[in-house]
Design a protein around this motif. Structure first.
Motif, short mmCIF file in Angstrom:
data_model
loop_
_atom_site.label_atom_id
_atom_site.label_comp_id
_atom_site.label_asym_id
_atom_site.label_seq_id
_atom_site.Cartn_x
_atom_site.Cartn_y
_atom_site.Cartn_z
N LEU A 132 -62.90 69.15 48.92
CA LEU A 132 -62.22 68.45 47.83
C LEU A 132 -63.13 67.37 47.24
N LEU A 133 -63.85 66.64 48.10
CA LEU A 133 -64.76 65.62 47.60
C LEU A 133 -65.84 66.23 46.72
N ALA A 134 -66.34 67.39 47.11
CA ALA A 134 -67.36 68.06 46.29
C ALA A 134 -66.78 68.45 44.93
N GLU A 135 -65.54 68.93 44.92
CA GLU A 135 -64.89 69.29 43.67
C GLU A 135 -64.66 68.06 42.80
N LEU A 136 -64.20 66.98 43.42
CA LEU A 136 -63.96 65.75 42.67
C LEU A 136 -65.26 65.15 42.14
N GLU A 137 -66.33 65.29 42.90
CA GLU A 137 -67.62 64.78 42.43
C GLU A 137 -68.06 65.48 41.14
N GLU A 138 -67.86 66.78 41.08
CA GLU A 138 -68.23 67.51 39.87
C GLU A 138 -67.33 67.11 38.70
N ILE A 139 -66.05 66.90 38.98
CA ILE A 139 -65.14 66.45 37.92
C ILE A 139 -65.56 65.06 37.43
N TYR A 140 -65.88 64.19 38.38
CA TYR A 140 -66.30 62.84 38.01
C TYR A 140 -67.55 62.86 37.14
N MET A 147 -56.67 62.13 40.79
CA MET A 147 -56.64 63.58 40.92
C MET A 147 -56.72 63.98 42.39
N GLY A 148 -57.61 63.35 43.14
CA GLY A 148 -57.72 63.65 44.56
C GLY A 148 -56.45 63.32 45.31
N ALA A 149 -55.86 62.16 45.03
CA ALA A 149 -54.64 61.76 45.73
C ALA A 149 -53.49 62.71 45.44
N THR A 150 -53.36 63.14 44.19
CA THR A 150 -52.26 64.04 43.85
C THR A 150 -52.41 65.40 44.51
N ARG A 151 -53.65 65.89 44.66
CA ARG A 151 -53.86 67.16 45.36
C ARG A 151 -53.40 67.03 46.82
N ILE A 152 -53.78 65.97 47.48
CA ILE A 152 -53.43 65.80 48.89
C ILE A 152 -51.93 65.60 49.06
#
Length: 430
Positions: free
Chosen positions: A22-30, A131-136
């Motif tokens: 998830l962090l890798a996905e969020l990094e790309e979004i960021y 976005m990360g918090a809502t996924r979790i």
């Protein structure tokens, strides 16, 4: 006040942190958001990304609230309603970070002027955090009960967004939250969290002022009433407002950020334009400073023989950001339990301003706002040792961009810990 003084026996909903995937996905979004910033009230692309993400997580999504605002609801049985907010807009600044994903975007600002655009305040990180918090939260419904309201807000940088969402019926269209929660990346050591009860951020007032003169040829100043001289005198006199009209036990900031007059060196123009910004912590100080500014500008115009008084228009108004004491105690207790007391610190009020508090005020519910560090820890430690912390890039500087790790993980986990302090903790299934 120490963290021990605010600890309380609140049962937090157990929520896991972000996985490496998830962090890798969020990094790309960021990085994508950082490279494609949008100015205040123009956040169409960012809002679309946020709305699509919430829809995939199973939220009830409403778009175009107050322009580009997005609200997502995740109802998960009985329990409190918790509002989590992220702002989306960028600044009219030319980025100078040198990052591979640096912005090259350009657009038109609210004054209809062409400008570069950059996420020099960190709102792209805020969007990624939420976005990360809502996924979790969506993937762990069995761990908590209640309702989560995810708010992606436009126009924070111009103080338009929260007001626009509220004016668009937000308070009536969505459930009343039990608490409103928000956080901001700041130039603290990454991985650290700053909090305080009561006044967290200053009030902010921005004005545009036009001083009127009489134009003439540059060789014939006797035929003019020179607004350039008038403006220059006014700017110098405005520097005395804080030093001579505000008590040493109080504080204020008066900044003239724009001074424009004329187009040619041999033409005395007929008007000058000032844009100025004021920061204060107390209502009575705010009233005194604003009155002093108006008095000085009008007096300079009269002393110059101006054909008419200055015109004043309000560009933005931010309220003081005040954290509810009991709600802050509850949030800080959860943050300290999650991160450890060594990473969660009480901080002094900041002279930055926010419109986040308008949501809590509109619903008449508690609000809590805290800050998350975004400076590389080794760099921050070196600057601190050398006494040069003030020389580190800060919000609104062209070279400001938070280090992605551990800032990204810290912000997601902080939002989850704070939300978990309010949501009902469900017993694990056997």
């Amino acid at each position: 006040m120490s963290i021990d003084a605010v600890k309380a026996p609140f049962a937090s909903a157990p929520l896991p942190g972000p996985t490496d995937a998830l962090l890798a996905e969020l990094e790309e979004i960021y990085k994508d958001l950082h490279a494609n910033p949008e100015l205040s009230m123009q956040e169409e692309r960012t809002a679309g990304i946020a709305a699509a993400w919430l829809t995939r997580q199973g939220f009830e999504v409403t778009e175009k609230i107050g322009g580009t605002g997005v609200v997502g609801l995740l109802r998960n049985g009985d329990g409190p309603t918790v509002m989590l907010r992220a702002d989306m807009d960028a600044l009219p600044i030319q980025e100078s970070t040198g990052l591979s994903y640096a912005s090259r975007a350009r657009g038109t600002d609210r004054f209809d002027q062409p400008t570069a655009i950059a996420h020099s305040c960190g709102h792209d990180m805020h969007v990624a955090w939420l976005m990360g918090a809502t996924r979790i939260l969506a993937e762990n419904r069995n761990a908590w009960g209640g309702t989560v309201m995810a708010v992606f807000q436009p126009g924070e940088e111009t103080a338009q967004g929260a007001r626009a969402m509220i004016a668009d019926g937000m308070v009536k269209r969505f459930p009343k939250p039990d608490v409103t929660l928000g956080q901001h990346v700041m130039p603290l050591s990454a991985g650290e969290i700053g909090w305080r009860t009561g006044t967290m951020l200053s009030a902010g007032d921005s004005w545009e002022v036009t001083l009127f003169g009489r134009g003439a040829h540059g060789s014939m100043p006797q035929k003019s009433i020179d607004p350039v001289v008038m403006a220059a005198s006014a700017v110098m006199r405005l520097q005395t407002v804080v030093s001579r009209e505000v008590a040493m036990t109080d504080s204020a900031v008066v900044t003239v950020g724009t001074l424009r007059a004329g187009m040619n060196e041999n033409v005395i123009p007929d008007h000058a334009l000032l844009r100025l910004n004021v920061r204060t912590f107390k209502d009575q100080v705010r009233a005194r400073v604003l009155a002093a500014i108006k008095r000085i500008l009008e007096a300079e115009a009269e002393a110059s023989g101006a054909p008419k008084p200055p015109s004043f228009s309000v560009l933005s108004e931010y309220p003081v950001t005040r954290n509810d004491e009991a709600a802050t105690h509850r949030v800080v207790s959860a943050l300290a339990a999650h991160f450890g007391t060594e990473r969660v610190h009480e901080v002094q009020p900041a002279t930055a301003s926010e419109d986040f508090g308008l949501f809590g005020a509109a619903w008449d519910v508690p609000a809590v706002f805290w800050v998350v560090g975004g400076i590389d820890p080794a760099r921050f430690a070196a600057a601190e040792k050398a006494g040069k912390v003030d020389e580190l890039p800060a919000n609104h500087a062209p070279d400001f961009a938070p280090v992605i790790h551990p800032t990204l993980r810290t912000g997601v986990e902080a939002m989850l810990a704070a939300a978990g302090a309010w949501l009902v903790a469900k017993a694990p299934r056997s």
